[in-house]
Design a protein around this motif. Structure first.
Motif, PDB file in Angstrom:
ATOM      1  N   GLU A 115     -11.343 -50.775   5.977  1.00  0.00           N
ATOM      2  CA  GLU A 115     -12.586 -51.679   5.330  1.00  0.00           C
ATOM      3  C   GLU A 115     -13.854 -50.801   5.315  1.00  0.00           C
ATOM      4  O   GLU A 115     -13.797 -49.889   6.125  1.00  0.00           O
ATOM      5  N   ALA A 116     -14.461 -51.180   4.258  1.00  0.00           N
ATOM      6  CA  ALA A 116     -15.744 -50.449   4.020  1.00  0.00           C
ATOM      7  C   ALA A 116     -16.680 -50.721   5.149  1.00  0.00           C
ATOM      8  O   ALA A 116     -16.888 -52.028   5.639  1.00  0.00           O
ATOM      9  N   PRO A 117     -17.165 -49.754   5.953  1.00  0.00           N
ATOM     10  CA  PRO A 117     -18.238 -49.872   6.990  1.00  0.00           C
ATOM     11  C   PRO A 117     -19.444 -50.877   6.580  1.00  0.00           C
ATOM     12  O   PRO A 117     -19.815 -50.650   5.398  1.00  0.00           O
ATOM     13  N   PRO A 118     -20.190 -51.643   7.436  1.00  0.00           N
ATOM     14  CA  PRO A 118     -21.258 -52.157   6.944  1.00  0.00           C
ATOM     15  C   PRO A 118     -22.162 -51.156   6.454  1.00  0.00           C
ATOM     16  O   PRO A 118     -22.274 -50.061   7.032  1.00  0.00           O
ATOM     17  N   GLU A 119     -23.164 -51.762   5.291  1.00  0.00           N
ATOM     18  CA  GLU A 119     -24.300 -50.781   5.132  1.00  0.00           C
ATOM     19  C   GLU A 119     -24.946 -49.920   6.182  1.00  0.00           C
ATOM     20  O   GLU A 119     -25.504 -50.629   7.168  1.00  0.00           O
ATOM     21  N   GLY A 120     -25.082 -48.678   5.908  1.00  0.00           N
ATOM     22  CA  GLY A 120     -25.841 -48.180   6.982  1.00  0.00           C
ATOM     23  C   GLY A 120     -25.187 -47.591   8.343  1.00  0.00           C
ATOM     24  O   GLY A 120     -26.129 -47.347   9.299  1.00  0.00           O
ATOM     25  N   THR A 121     -23.868 -47.877   8.495  1.00  0.00           N
ATOM     26  CA  THR A 121     -23.219 -47.496   9.620  1.00  0.00           C
ATOM     27  C   THR A 121     -22.289 -46.287   9.507  1.00  0.00           C
ATOM     28  O   THR A 121     -21.821 -46.287   8.521  1.00  0.00           O
TER      29      THR A 121
END
Ligand SMILES: [Fe+2]
Length: 430
Positions: free
Chosen positions: A344-350
């Motif tokens: 899954e794409a990691p949350p923005e900025g992590t």
């Protein structure tokens, strides 16, 4: 000739609150299960001087408990076998004077069964000691160190046996469990990390090796770190752009290795029908583009970073970025025994895949921290004496047992080492 692949069943790590007795038992059980799919011949041979045979790992981790724990509890205790301390010690890295480490693979005796019997006897005695009268604090600390030491050898057992199996033209599988995950492309993003007056090194309760101490101040400039490790697709672009044929991309010593050894791709990669394949613990498999690249040396990681107009992080930068992240990821107990593509794409900025999957090379040479004092006694020889001509790797891999690493954990290997699950993550100046 049998093509049968015996199943590896990997037990889950003991829970966080487990007792010392439970931790010891589950670590010993995991080592035994890792060796279970192998034949006595698999366990005996040694494919290169830096690697050790599985049988040696099984015996050496047991020697540790016999020597540092049981003999400490009862100094008059008879050794299990008078010669085992010569065969399976670590501090001389040699079997007596005339049998250096490269010859560990010539130990056809004791047999695998004899080594397993040695393990069983010492294990029973340690379990009885833990369950019996209250142990002195220094003995408890030595048992904890022995557990961590055995976890280190679990990873080495896997990387050493992978190299050993890779030398067989049949490219035999250790286990068969392929493909591992659905594969999705993830665009790397740059994540800004604030620098300043920071501290690195182990602090507080919980186990740490002596090389992670003392915690100390460092100055870190602001920097940007890639959201995830470099993947195989990106590395193939480097290869296709002549990465291994352009001396301007390499450190001088690295280029010497490329030319002398004929490197043209990561270790275990082979081109078949114009497509890259790689040897895995599951046998040969096509190189998956979105999986973190692994089995690259420090030299290859550094050359890739230069080609990308980026660089490798220092260990202070890496630890600053990782310090507050949960220690979660694809570790040994996932059973993949191979890096995995991000699901899954990691949350923005992590940052993603900081722990597990692949060890990440840093630009820092492996040196003592300011004020470092090696642990006293024979156990103190584990880290300090290796502080020469090695580079630090961070974050653990798919062969690292769960719970063994933390943000301050310092692994180290020479710049040309490729048989560990070593990859890289880029940084650039902010
Ligand atoms: Fe060891």
């Amino acid at each position: 000739m049998s093509e049968t692949v015996r199943e590896t069943t990997i037990p889950q790590a003991a829970p966080h609150h487990a007792s010392r007795w439970e931790c010891f038992k589950s670590v010993r059980e995991l080592t035994r299960r890792l060796a279970a799919p192998l034949s006595a011949e698999d366990c005996t041979i040694q494919s290169m001087p830096e690697a050790s045979p599985t049988k040696w790992h099984l015996a050496h981790t047991t020697w540790f408990f016999e020597t540092f724990v049981l003999a400490k509890i009862d100094p008059r205790r008879e050794p299990y076998h008078p010669k085992f301390k010569f065969l399976f010690n670590s501090y001389y890295n040699a079997v007596g004077d005339r049998h250096p480490r490269p010859q560990r693979g010539l130990l056809s005796r004791p047999s695998l069964d004899e080594v397993l019997a040695y393990r069983h006897r010492i294990e029973t005695d340690v379990l009885d000691a833990i369950a019996g009268a209250k142990l002195a604090p220094d003995v408890q600390a030595l048992i904890d160190l022995g557990i961590q030491h055995e976890q280190q050898h679990q990873e080495l057992l896997l990387t050493d046996l992978k190299h050993m199996l890779s030398c067989n033209p049949l490219r035999p599988a250790y286990q068969k469990n392929w493909p591992l995950t659905p594969i999705q492309a993830r665009e790397p993003r740059w994540i800004r990390v604030a620098g300043g007056d920071r501290q690195i090194g182990h602090a507080g309760d919980g186990f740490a090796f002596d090389n992670e101490t003392p915690r100390h101040k460092v100055w870190v400039h602001d920097f940007e770190m890639a959201s995830h490790p470099v993947n195989n697709g990106e590395f193939i672009e480097f290869i296709n752009d002549g990465g291994y044929r352009r001396p301007e991309l390499w450190l001088s010593l690295g280029w010497d290795h490329v030319t002398a050894r004929g490197w043209e791709a990561p270790l275990y990669w082979e081109k078949r029908d114009e497509r890259w394949h790689m040897f895995t613990l599951h046998g040969m498999a096509p190189v998956e583009l979105n999986t973190p690249v692994c089995h690259v040396s420090f030299f290859e990681a550094d050359a890739f970073a230069r080609w990308s107009q980026a660089r490798l992080p220092t260990e202070a930068e890496w630890e600053t970025a990782a310090a507050t992240l949960p220690v979660e990821g694809n570790f040994l107990e996932s059973g993949a025994l191979h890096p995995l593509a991000l699901r899954e794409a990691p949350p923005e900025g992590t940052l993603a895949q900081v722990f597990g999957d692949v060890w990440e090379w840093t630009r820092s040479d492996y040196s003592p921290y300011p004020g470092f004092r090696p642990a006293q006694g024979a156990v103190g020889e584990y880290n300090g004496k290796f502080m020469c001509s090695q580079y630090v790797l961070r974050g653990g891999s798919c062969a690292t047992p769960t719970g063994h690493v933390r943000a301050s954990y310092r692994n180290f290997f020479p710049a040309d080492a490729r048989w560990q699950f070593s990859g890289l993550r880029l940084v650039r100046d902010a």
